[in-house]
Scaffold this active site. Sequence first.
Site, PDB file in Angstrom:
ATOM      1  CE  LYS A 114      -1.180  -0.545   4.934  1.00  0.00           C
ATOM      2  NZ  LYS A 114      -0.583  -1.905   5.100  1.00  0.00           N
ATOM      3  CG  ASN A 137      -0.314   4.119   7.630  1.00  0.00           C
ATOM      4  OD1 ASN A 137      -0.869   4.681   8.551  1.00  0.00           O
ATOM      5  ND2 ASN A 137      -0.363   2.815   7.472  1.00  0.00           N
ATOM      6  CG  HIS A 183      -1.522  -5.467  11.943  1.00  0.00           C
ATOM      7  ND1 HIS A 183      -0.373  -4.986  12.541  1.00  0.00           N
ATOM      8  CD2 HIS A 183      -1.560  -4.928  10.696  1.00  0.00           C
ATOM      9  CE1 HIS A 183       0.256  -4.192  11.701  1.00  0.00           C
ATOM     10  NE2 HIS A 183      -0.427  -4.141  10.576  1.00  0.00           N
TER      11      HIS A 183
END
Length: 447
Positions: A114, A137, A183
């Site tokens: 990404k 981000n 995650h």
Amino acid sequence: MTKNLIILGGGESGVGAAILGKVKGMNVFLSDFGSIAPKYRKMLDDEGIEWEEGHHSMDRILAADEVVKSPGIAPTTPVMQAIAAKGIPVISEIEFAGRYTDAKMVCITGSNGKTTTTLLTYHILKNAGINVGLAGNVGQSLALQVARDKYDVYVIELSSFQLENMYKFRANIAVILNITPDHLDRYEYKMQNYINAKFRILNNLTPQDAFIYWQDDPVITRQLEQVTTEAQMFPFAEHREEGSKAYVDEEADLIINTPETSLNMPRADLALNGLHNLYNSMAAALSACILDIDKEEIREALSDFEGVEHRLEYAGTVNGVRYINDSKATNVNSCWYALESMPHDTILILGGKDKGNDYSEILPLVKEKVKAIICMGKDNTKLLDYFTGQVPEIHDTHSIEEAMQTAHAIGREGDTVLLSPCCASFDLFKSYEDRGRQFKEMVKKLG
């Protein structure tokens, strides 16, 4: 009555949200249970925003009308549990910023790729003369840019953490590159919880909006059987399939077909190499075509993009051994893509904070291409247990210095040393960036 806005977390997103709240006339208070970096303290002080660090003043926090939570704060923390018990609305910085701009939003998520896709998309639009901002981000926080700038388009990298507290925010172009386990410690070790977070990027899409996704991702395909969207669908694949809007044809040309634009260019002309980067280039090109960017400008930008630091970044050659910094590979699938583009006789450096990893995904490539594994972490037990006997050599190290000395000792001319750790960096390093930079510094010292 003036709204009481509480910001939790004093990093990029939290400080940006605090400044936007102040600009919009709210009573803003920022609280960080850890420490706030000096540059962010100065930004808050310059704006006259109250803040605290090292603790949470719960009486002030629980008097909030609304809370903006930084993405790194898990919903299971005591402060979030207390806020939930009182029924105070909690939103993300992206959700908050989206209320105050009518700019077009190109939003990109996925387990891997990404950042590259976000920066490549931004590169295409900026080179085409679009008034475009970079957020999420990467770049500055969206809230800070909405407070201080006025862009016509934002390209936003969104993690699953950021998507958790987005409700009314709407993307104009939503991109899901892939979904693989990552995650899972945040999601009760349930893959479906992680998938659900990623798919929140489709919230509120209209028939005028676009959804770009990898057609061959089994997780995305299964989820699309359960989830409906009104958006126009723009799937991409390595080779042409039913409905593909981007693919590579028999002549090795990249083909992009949208209602707005049709373009082709030799795959060999792409600046980024490897199968994973082909997909990243397809997603970025589709986004640009949907935004009606001139096809010549898209071709030019796809061919001159310089890549992303810490993602398959060439770090140097010492005594005929190439060193590749892929510190951004913090999960197993990301390491798979790195290994897929490596030659034989690779020395692989793995290790860090394990997030519930399943290493079986990379095992076939490890057996095919890896001559030695160097484990680098405080506790390498899981890696040693899994890979011992699977490769000719395996080494147990506990620092970047020890790992690099080992690589230097066993490397022979023609070998490649690949730092692609599969794990988070927080056992030995401040961040994956810190890990990557230390790796590059060690390569310089070896030379």
